[in-house]
Design an enzyme around this catalytic site. Structure first.
Site, PDB file in Angstrom:
ATOM      1  N   CYS A 189     -37.656 -26.273 -28.165  1.00 33.69           N
ATOM      2  CA  CYS A 189     -36.190 -26.137 -28.147  1.00 33.69           C
ATOM      3  C   CYS A 189     -35.713 -24.786 -27.648  1.00 33.69           C
ATOM      4  CB  CYS A 189     -35.663 -26.306 -29.558  1.00 33.69           C
ATOM      5  SG  CYS A 189     -36.236 -27.746 -30.287  1.00 33.69           S
TER       6      CYS A 189
HETATM    7  N1  SAJ Z   1     -39.098 -16.564 -33.198  1.00 29.11           N
HETATM    8  C1  SAJ Z   1     -39.151 -15.177 -33.062  1.00 29.11           C
HETATM    9  N2  SAJ Z   1     -38.366 -14.416 -33.869  1.00 29.11           N
HETATM   10  C2  SAJ Z   1     -37.523 -14.982 -34.807  1.00 29.11           C
HETATM   11  C3  SAJ Z   1     -37.488 -16.399 -34.922  1.00 29.11           C
HETATM   12  C4  SAJ Z   1     -38.282 -17.172 -34.110  1.00 29.11           C
HETATM   13  O1  SAJ Z   1     -39.883 -14.651 -32.232  1.00 29.11           O
HETATM   14  O2  SAJ Z   1     -36.844 -14.237 -35.527  1.00 29.11           O
HETATM   15  C5  SAJ Z   1     -39.919 -17.389 -32.307  1.00 29.11           C
HETATM   16  C6  SAJ Z   1     -40.859 -18.301 -33.067  1.00 29.11           C
HETATM   17  O3  SAJ Z   1     -42.090 -17.666 -33.315  1.00 29.11           O
HETATM   18  C7  SAJ Z   1     -41.011 -19.481 -32.102  1.00 29.11           C
HETATM   19  C8  SAJ Z   1     -39.660 -19.560 -31.406  1.00 29.11           C
HETATM   20  O4  SAJ Z   1     -39.055 -18.263 -31.592  1.00 29.11           O
HETATM   21  O5  SAJ Z   1     -42.015 -19.230 -31.162  1.00 29.11           O
HETATM   22  C9  SAJ Z   1     -38.751 -20.656 -31.964  1.00 29.11           C
HETATM   23  O6  SAJ Z   1     -38.658 -20.406 -33.330  1.00 29.11           O
HETATM   24  P1  SAJ Z   1     -37.796 -21.370 -34.300  1.00 29.11           P
HETATM   25  O7  SAJ Z   1     -37.939 -20.882 -35.692  1.00 29.11           O
HETATM   26  O8  SAJ Z   1     -36.425 -21.525 -33.791  1.00 29.11           O
HETATM   27  O9  SAJ Z   1     -38.649 -22.702 -34.247  1.00 29.11           O
HETATM   28  P2  SAJ Z   1     -38.409 -24.185 -33.736  1.00 29.11           P
HETATM   29  O10 SAJ Z   1     -38.080 -24.183 -32.298  1.00 29.11           O
HETATM   30  O11 SAJ Z   1     -39.548 -24.988 -34.202  1.00 29.11           O
HETATM   31  O12 SAJ Z   1     -37.213 -24.770 -34.588  1.00 29.11           O
HETATM   32  C10 SAJ Z   1     -35.969 -24.576 -34.181  1.00 29.11           C
HETATM   33  C11 SAJ Z   1     -35.194 -24.679 -35.482  1.00 29.11           C
HETATM   34  N3  SAJ Z   1     -35.493 -23.458 -36.224  1.00 29.11           N
HETATM   35  C12 SAJ Z   1     -34.731 -22.869 -37.120  1.00 29.11           C
HETATM   36  O13 SAJ Z   1     -33.574 -23.156 -37.253  1.00 29.11           O
HETATM   37  C13 SAJ Z   1     -35.394 -21.856 -38.010  1.00 29.11           C
HETATM   38  C14 SAJ Z   1     -33.855 -24.936 -35.101  1.00 29.11           C
HETATM   39  O14 SAJ Z   1     -33.434 -23.904 -34.270  1.00 29.11           O
HETATM   40  C15 SAJ Z   1     -33.766 -26.311 -34.499  1.00 29.11           C
HETATM   41  O15 SAJ Z   1     -33.493 -27.226 -35.531  1.00 29.11           O
HETATM   42  C16 SAJ Z   1     -35.032 -26.745 -33.806  1.00 29.11           C
HETATM   43  O16 SAJ Z   1     -35.596 -25.604 -33.245  1.00 29.11           O
HETATM   44  C17 SAJ Z   1     -34.686 -27.768 -32.767  1.00 29.11           C
HETATM   45  O17 SAJ Z   1     -35.383 -28.752 -32.728  1.00 29.11           O
HETATM   46  O18 SAJ Z   1     -33.693 -27.605 -32.069  1.00 29.11           O
END
Ligand code: SAJ
Length: 468
Positions: free
Chosen positions: A296
Site C-alpha cells: 500500500c
Molecule cells: N514504516 C516506517 N516508519 C514508520 C511506519 C512504517 O518506515 O513509522 C514502514 C514499514 O516498515 C513498512 C512500510 O513503512 O515497510 C508500511 O508500513 P505500514 O505500517 O503502513 O504497513 P502496511 O502497509 O502493512 O499497513 C498499512 C496500514 N498500516 C497502519 O495503519 C499502521 C494502513 O496504512 C493501511 O490499512 C494498510 O497499509 C493498507 O492496506 O492500506
C-alpha cells in the site's frame, strides 16, 4: 431515509418492464442481509479478501470466495489459512459449517446477492495505476451479473474508479443503478500483523454511487463491523483511503529525512522522535527505516498523484516523499560501506548478513520490501550477501532488482558461525524472535536500521554499532 415505495407509486410507464412481483433492489437486498440469507461473494482471497469473507461466514452468511489461484481455493476448501491474521481453525469451521467455499468458477457470481472486489491495485513500471485486476473482476461480474445485486469495490484506487470505470461496465449490460444493482466503494484498512485491530473493530468508510447504494452497503458492513462511517459518494471514500496512506508515506519520508539530518548533526534520531512524541497533542510519531515496503504505502500515493495530474495538479509532497523513501536503501548501503571502510574492509568480497527481510516486523510479507533493494545494491558492489528471517524461507528478485545477480536467496539458520563470519550485519526488520543480545556478542559490525538494539544491549555490545 427513503420512504417505503409501493408498486402503485409508479406511473404505468415506469413499471411496464417490471412484472408486478418485482420489488425494488434495496428492499429485497436489505431483507436478505438482515436475515443473513444474502449470499456473499468475495473476488480475491488475499490479505484483504480472506479476512473479510471469513468474517461474513462466521456471522452465518453463506459465502463464496472467487480466486484465479487454485492453490488458494484448495487451501481454503481444505480448511487451511495462508494469511497471518486468519486462523486455519476459523477457515475450517466456516468450511465445515458450509458457510464458506472457494472456487475458480466465476459463473457462481450469479448466485451471489453481494459481490465484494478485493483484488490488487499495483503500479505499472511507469508508476501509473495498473487497473487490470479491477477490469478483469469487473468483466467477470459483467458476464454473470443479474438483478438485485450489491457490488462493492474495496481495492485501493484513485477517486472516480467506481463510478467512472465499474458503473458503466454494468450499465452497458442493460442494468441500471438502483433499479437493478447497487454499487459502492469501501476501502480496506487491514494492518497485517496488528493484533489489536482486526476486521470487526476497524471503522469502515462506505460511499455509494447512489444513496441507496450507500445505505445498503453500510447496512451490510454493519453486520460485521462495529463502526460504519457513511460518506456521500464512492469518490469521497476512495479519496479518504488515499489520504490515509499518503499521510503515512509523507510522514515516514519526514522521519527518514530527520534521520539523515540527525546523523549529520551527530544526535540520536530515535531519542529525538521519542522526545517529540511526549507531546500529548498535535504530533504523531513516525520512525525512520530502511525504506517503505508493503502493498500500500509505496504504491497508493501514486494513484492519487496520477489522478491529480489528469486534473492539472502536481502533488509535490507525494513526489518528495517518494524521493526520500525510495533512496533509503541507498543510504543504508552507504552507512554499511562507510563502516566497513573504517574497518579497512571493502564491500567487495565482504560477507554481509541481513537480519530480517520482510517489509515490517513479525510478518512474512516481502512485497516491495526495502531489504530487496539493499541486497541488490550490495551484490552490485560485490558483497557476498545472505539473510536470516524467521518468517521468510526464500527471497526471489523480480525485474525491478537486476543490478545484482538476482539469484534467489534462502533463509540461513542463525548460528554463531553465521554471525561471527559476517563482516557486517544489517538489521533491516526488527523481528521479535531474534536474540539481539546474542547478535551483539558475536558480530563485529552491526548496522541497525530499526532501533532493534536497546540501550542496554548496545551498552554491553562487543560489536561496533551504526544506527539510522
Ligand atoms: N514504516 C516506517 N516508519 C514508520 C511506519 C512504517 O518506515 O513509522 C514502514 C514499514 O516498515 C513498512 C512500510 O513503512 O515497510 C508500511 O508500513 P505500514 O505500517 O503502513 O504497513 P502496511 O502497509 O502493512 O499497513 C498499512 C496500514 N498500516 C497502519 O495503519 C499502521 C494502513 O496504512 C493501511 O490499512 C494498510 O497499509 C493498507 O492496506 O492500506
Amino acid at each position: 431515509m427513503r420512504e417505503e415505495l409501493e408498486l402503485q407509486d409508479f406511473t404505468p410507464s415506469e413499471t411496464e418492464h417490471f412484472p408486478a412481483t418485482e420489488t425494488m433492489v434495496i428492499d429485497e437486498l436489505k431483507q436478505k442481509i438482515a436475515d443473513r440469507t444474502a449470499r456473499i461473494g468475495v473476488i480475491g482471497l488475499g490479505y484483504v479478501g480472506l479476512p473479510l469473507i471469513v468474517e461474513f461466514s462466521l456471522k452465518g452468511y453463506e459465502s463464496v470466495g472467487f480466486e484465479v489461484d487454485e492453490t488458494k481455493t484448495s487451501e481454503i476448501n481444505a480448511g487451511r489459512s495462508y494469511i497471518v491474521d486468519v486462523t486455519s481453525e476459523n477457515v475450517a469451521k466456516c468450511v465445515a459449517d458450509n458457510k464458506l467455499v472457494a472456487t475458480t468458477d466465476f459463473s457462481k457470481l450469479a448466485d451471489c446477492d453481494v459481490i465484494i472486489i478485493c483484488v490488487p491495485t499495483p503500479l505499472r513500471k511507469t508508476k501509473d495505476p495498473d487497473m487490470s485486476y479491477i477490469l478483469t473482476a469487473g468483466g467477470e461480474i459483467q458476464n454473470y451479473m443479474r438483478r438485485s445485486q450489491l457490488i462493492i469495490l474495496e481495492s485501493t484506487t484513485y477517486p472516480g474508479t467506481t463510478d467512472e470505470v465499474l458503473q458503466p461496465m454494468f450499465e452497458e449490460k442493460g442494468f441500471s443503478l438502483d433499479e437493478d444493482f447497487l454499487l459502492a466503494f469501501s476501502p480496506e484498512r487491514v494492518d497485517p500483523g496488528n493484533p489489536q485491530y482486526q476486521t470487526h473493530n476497524i471503522p469502515k468508510v462506505v460511499g455509494g454511487c447512489s444513496n441507496d447504494s450507500t445505505e445498503v452497503a453500510a447496512f451490510l458492513y454493519g453486520q460485521i463491523v462495529n463502526d460504519v462511517h457513511q460518506v456521500s459518494s464512492a469518490r469521497v471514500a476512495e479519496a479518504a483511503k488515499l489520504w490515509e496512506n499518503t499521510f503515512r508515506a509523507i510522514n515516514i519520508g519526514m522521519a527518514n529525512e530527520m534521520a539523515k539530518l540527525c546523523n549529520a548533526l551527530g544526535i540520536d534520531t530515535w531519542e529525538v522522535v521519542r522526545a517529540a512524541a511526549t507531546k500529548p497533542f498535535g504530533f504523531m510519531p513516525f520512525y525512520p527505516g530502511p525504506g517503505i515496503g508493503g502493498h500500500c504505502i509505496p504504491l497508493d500515493p501514486h494513484y492519487l498523484s496520477w489522478k491529480a495530474r489528469q486534473h492539472g495538479f502536481d502533488s509535490q509532497f507525494i513526489s518528495l516523499a517518494e524521493q526520500v523513501n525510495s533512496t533509503m536503501p541507498n543510504y543504508v548501503v552507504e552507512l554499511a560501506t562507510t563502516a566497513l571502510n573504517e574497518a579497512r574492509k571493502a564491500v567487495n568480497g565482504s560477507k554481509i548478513l541481513i537480519l530480517g527481510v520482510a517489509y515490517k516486523k513479525d510478518i512474512d510479507d516481502m512485497r516491495e520490501s526495502p531489504a530487496l533493494s539493499i541486497i541488490d545494491l550490495l551484490r552490485a558492489d560485490g558483497a557476498d550477501v545472505y539473510y536470516h528471517d524467521p518468517f521468510v524461507e526464500e527471497v526471489t528478485f523480480d525485474h525491478a532488482y537486476t543490478i545484482g545477480a538476482g539469484d534467489p536467496l534462502y533463509n540461513q539458520g542463525l548460528t554463531d558461525e553465521l554471525i561471527r563470519n559476517a563482516d557486517c550485519v544489517i538489521i533491516c526488520t526488527e523481528h521479535s524472535p531474534i536474540d539481539y543480545a546474542r547478535v551483539c556478542d558475536l558480530a563485529s559490525l552491526i548496522v541497525d536500521t530499526r532501533n532493534a538494539l536497546s540501550p542496554e544491549i548496545r551498552g554491553n555490545s562487543k560489536a561496533k554499532i551504526v544506527r539510522l
